[in-house]
Design an enzyme around this catalytic site. Structure first.
Site, mmCIF file in Angstrom:
data_model
loop_
_atom_site.group_PDB
_atom_site.id
_atom_site.type_symbol
_atom_site.label_atom_id
_atom_site.label_comp_id
_atom_site.label_asym_id
_atom_site.label_seq_id
_atom_site.Cartn_x
_atom_site.Cartn_y
_atom_site.Cartn_z
ATOM 1 C CE LYS A 192 88.464 -111.765 -25.414
ATOM 2 N NZ LYS A 192 89.801 -111.201 -25.111
ATOM 3 N N GLY A 245 91.678 -121.827 -24.766
ATOM 4 C CA GLY A 245 92.120 -121.160 -23.538
ATOM 5 C C GLY A 245 92.055 -122.134 -22.378
ATOM 6 C CB SER A 246 92.170 -121.581 -18.773
ATOM 7 O OG SER A 246 91.082 -120.691 -18.625
ATOM 8 C CB THR A 247 90.024 -126.497 -18.195
ATOM 9 O OG1 THR A 247 90.864 -127.215 -19.107
ATOM 10 C CG2 THR A 247 88.844 -127.362 -17.816
ATOM 11 N N GLY A 250 86.736 -122.209 -20.364
ATOM 12 C CA GLY A 250 85.994 -123.059 -21.310
ATOM 13 C C GLY A 250 84.684 -123.554 -20.701
ATOM 14 C CD GLU A 268 89.696 -127.686 -29.564
ATOM 15 O OE1 GLU A 268 90.406 -128.547 -29.014
ATOM 16 O OE2 GLU A 268 88.732 -127.972 -30.292
ATOM 17 C CB CYS A 303 97.650 -126.304 -25.011
ATOM 18 S SG CYS A 303 97.897 -126.626 -26.762
ATOM 19 C CD GLU A 402 97.419 -125.663 -18.909
ATOM 20 O OE1 GLU A 402 96.402 -125.018 -18.629
ATOM 21 O OE2 GLU A 402 97.713 -126.001 -20.074
HETATM 22 P P1 NAD Z 1 92.230 -117.892 -20.643
HETATM 23 O O1 NAD Z 1 91.180 -118.931 -20.524
HETATM 24 O O2 NAD Z 1 92.546 -117.064 -19.440
HETATM 25 O O3 NAD Z 1 91.843 -116.840 -21.781
HETATM 26 C C1 NAD Z 1 91.579 -117.247 -23.104
HETATM 27 C C2 NAD Z 1 90.697 -116.215 -23.771
HETATM 28 O O4 NAD Z 1 89.451 -116.167 -23.087
HETATM 29 C C3 NAD Z 1 91.259 -114.792 -23.744
HETATM 30 O O5 NAD Z 1 90.962 -114.152 -24.956
HETATM 31 C C4 NAD Z 1 90.497 -114.155 -22.607
HETATM 32 O O6 NAD Z 1 90.364 -112.745 -22.709
HETATM 33 C C5 NAD Z 1 89.148 -114.826 -22.754
HETATM 34 N N1 NAD Z 1 88.333 -114.811 -21.513
HETATM 35 C C6 NAD Z 1 88.769 -114.813 -20.234
HETATM 36 N N2 NAD Z 1 87.713 -114.754 -19.390
HETATM 37 C C7 NAD Z 1 86.599 -114.721 -20.157
HETATM 38 C C8 NAD Z 1 85.198 -114.660 -19.876
HETATM 39 N N3 NAD Z 1 84.728 -114.596 -18.609
HETATM 40 N N4 NAD Z 1 84.335 -114.656 -20.909
HETATM 41 C C9 NAD Z 1 84.785 -114.718 -22.183
HETATM 42 N N5 NAD Z 1 86.091 -114.744 -22.512
HETATM 43 C C10 NAD Z 1 86.993 -114.768 -21.506
HETATM 44 O O7 NAD Z 1 93.513 -118.635 -21.216
HETATM 45 P P2 NAD Z 1 94.927 -118.026 -21.539
HETATM 46 O O8 NAD Z 1 95.631 -117.765 -20.244
HETATM 47 O O9 NAD Z 1 94.781 -116.924 -22.524
HETATM 48 O O10 NAD Z 1 95.626 -119.243 -22.317
HETATM 49 C C11 NAD Z 1 96.237 -120.298 -21.677
HETATM 50 C C12 NAD Z 1 95.356 -121.529 -21.708
HETATM 51 O O11 NAD Z 1 95.039 -121.860 -23.052
HETATM 52 C C13 NAD Z 1 96.064 -122.747 -21.148
HETATM 53 O O12 NAD Z 1 95.190 -123.440 -20.310
HETATM 54 C C14 NAD Z 1 96.390 -123.573 -22.387
HETATM 55 O O13 NAD Z 1 96.540 -124.948 -22.164
HETATM 56 C C15 NAD Z 1 95.217 -123.263 -23.249
HETATM 57 N N6 NAD Z 1 95.485 -123.573 -24.664
HETATM 58 C C16 NAD Z 1 94.855 -124.649 -25.229
HETATM 59 C C17 NAD Z 1 95.105 -124.995 -26.561
HETATM 60 C C18 NAD Z 1 94.384 -126.150 -27.218
HETATM 61 O O14 NAD Z 1 94.399 -126.230 -28.453
HETATM 62 N N7 NAD Z 1 93.760 -127.036 -26.475
HETATM 63 C C19 NAD Z 1 96.000 -124.224 -27.314
HETATM 64 C C20 NAD Z 1 96.622 -123.130 -26.707
HETATM 65 C C21 NAD Z 1 96.343 -122.799 -25.376
#
Ligand code: NAD
Length: 500
Positions: A192, A245-247, A250, A268, A303, A402
């Protein structure tokens, strides 16, 4: 066709793109069951690129059933490692051959410079597929040390159906870090992508089929977090959930795993990485340039962005003058312009979020020494200047949260202990840097930094050969390297009685 060299040539290539925008299930492009779509908007100029299938629970159920059937059939899961290796290497070759198209999709969709998309995102995705494919037929199982009356086999088996939920900042590469080890181990995968950047994931599915990955083994469900991500996370027939994605999300997904079937869950997440510059750094110019590119590369949407710059007080003013100069050279431009150092923020929401943090930095008393404004608004796109705050206190919001944008917070320190205390005083622990000529200090500080990656006298080193991931609330598990396989496998002990 030769590689485009100018903005006009990239624009001509973009105009000729045939963009795929449906879901990919069981080897075919399909509409969402509801028929719903959402607009995919380019942050370069705010224009709608295409309408993308908006998948929801019904599509998730279908994709999970198809993935399970593919897994149970053994047509991928029971093939030999050497077969999977060859297929992944073919997949890597196809990604490479379509590199310009994929780079263009990435740039159009999320605003990064197309040159970076080509030499970083595409190249690293190809390397990830190749390296992981190459590795899979060199990984051995174990025989337990037992007496002669029995044989204990320790074997690793694919988990089954994996749901991979990924962000928008490196859409294809973050997907590849999950896809490659999951497929190499024999799993079926449902990807996804982020609703902000779904296009390369959708295209990859077709290339996977062309490479020889059987229908149903790799499916792509574009859609929103709540609508498509959450039903995957809660699904009773998904065996593994891997997320970048975001903490905040996560943490939520770990709960979804617990509330449903205790699927294996690896997150992650975010970062607020400290970059510590001691007065005895070997080359202050190089350190200043790295401090600037460490936060401004990819518009700061990284990130591991070097978002907290900790500088020893005795050199701070002189050093910050160099960082400001290096940052000034990184003004955003149209992402198709050759050598553009920064492009557009992913969307209006992210741009406004970052501008909000900039306002908060000024309100809390930090000194704005570079940038701070939206620029190129006349294009309709979402661009922000490279922005530097000096005299930041570690208690300020811009030092703690962040921002995920081109905003640097510089903090002075007086001793090694103080630098370490500030660096480690964060819920995050993804990456950190240290600049010093003192070998003992370099090792000592690297050891005490609570971060998954530590760089000494440079920023952002890394390769497929080493694991990547975070301490603390930056996540669990590791992507890349042989370590990544553990997220996609069950470990089985088989005991055979030899005494009969
Ligand atoms: P996000 O958490 O908003 O979204 C990430 C993914 O999760 C998207 O596909 C989104 O549609 C999905 N999502 C959102 N809400 C959801 C829910 N309730 N249930 C299931 N899925 C859901 O993050 P973002 O804004 O897309 O990305 C930025 C974040 O990603 C930053 O915090 C960044 O640090 C982190 N990041 C981490 C790494 C790593 O390897 N640690 C790498 C790249 C980005």
């Amino acid at each position: 066709m030769s590689k485009p060299q100018t903005r006009a040539q990239w624009e001509a290539r973009a105009a000729a793109l045939q963009i795929r925008s449906q879901a990919f299930i069981d080897g075919k492009y399909v509409d969402a069951a509801s028929g719903k779509t959402f607009d995919c908007i380019s942050p370069i100029d705010g224009r709608v690129i295409c309408a993308v299938a908006e998948c929801e629970a019904e599509d998730v159920d279908r994709a999970v059933a198809v993935s399970r059937a593919a897994f149970n059939s053994g047509r991928w899961s029971e093939t030999s490692p050497v077969h999977r290796k060859r297929t992944l290497i073919r997949f890597a070759q196809l990604i490479d051959q379509h590199g310009e198209e994929l780079a263009l999709l990435e740039s159009l969709d999320m605003g990064k410079p197309v040159g970076d998309a080509l030499v970083v995102d595409v190249a690293a995705t190809v390397r990830c597929m190749n390296w992981t494919g190459e590795a899979i037929d060199k990984v051995y199982d174990q025989v337990a040390p037992t007496g002669h009356h029995e044989l204990g086999l320790v074997t690793h088996e694919p988990l089954g159906v994996i749901a991979a939920i990924v962000p928008w900042n490196f859409p294809m590469l973050m997907a590849a870090w999950k896809l490659a080890p999951a497929l190499a181990m024999g799993n079926s995968v449902i990807l996804k992508p982020s609703e902000k950047s779904p296009l390369t994931a959708i295209r990859l599915a077709e290339l996977a089929i062309e490479a020889g990955i059987p229908p149903g083994v790799f499916n792509v469900l574009p859609g929103f977090g709540k609508g498509a991500g959450e039903p995957l996370a809660l699904h009773m027939d998904v065996d593994g959930l891997v997320f970048t994605g975001s903490t905040a999300i996560g943490k939520h997904l770990m709960q979804c795993a617990g509330r449903s079937n205790l699927k294996r869950a690896y997150m992650e997440c975010g970062g607020k990485s400290p970059n510590i510059v001691f007065a005895d750094a070997p080359d202050l110019d190089a350190a200043a340039k790295a401090a600037a590119s460490g936060i401004f590369y990819n518009q700061g949407e990284v990130c591991t962005a070097a978002s907290r710059l900790l500088v020893e007080r005795s050199i701070k003013d002189e050093f910050m003058a160099r960082v400001v100069e290096a940052g000034r050279q990184m003004q955003p431009r149209h992402p198709f312009e050759p050598g553009a150092p920064m492009g557009a923020m992913v969307d209006q929401v992210q741009m406004e979020r970052v501008l909000g943090y900039i306002g908060q930095g000024s309100d809390e008393g930090a000194k704005l020494t570079l940038g701070g404004r939206r620029v190129l608004a006349e294009t309709g796109g979402f661009y922000i200047e490279p922005t530097i705050f000096d005299d930041v206190l570690h208690t300020m919001t811009i030092s703690r949260e962040e921002i995920f944008g081109p905003v640097l917070s510089a903090i002075a320190f007086d001793s090694e202990e103080e630098a370490l205390r500030i660096a480690n005083d964060s819920p995050y622990g993804l990456a950190a840097g240290v600049w010093t000529q003192n070998l003992s200090r370099a090792h000592r500080v690297a050891r005490k930094l609570r971060a998954g990656s530590v760089w000494v006298n440079y920023w952002d080193g890394g390769d497929m050969t080493a694991p990547f991931g975070g301490y603390k609330q930056s996540g669990n598990g590791r992507d890349k390297s042989l370590h990544a396989f553990s997220k996609y496998t069950e470990t089985k002990a088989t005991w055979i009685n030899l005494s009969g």
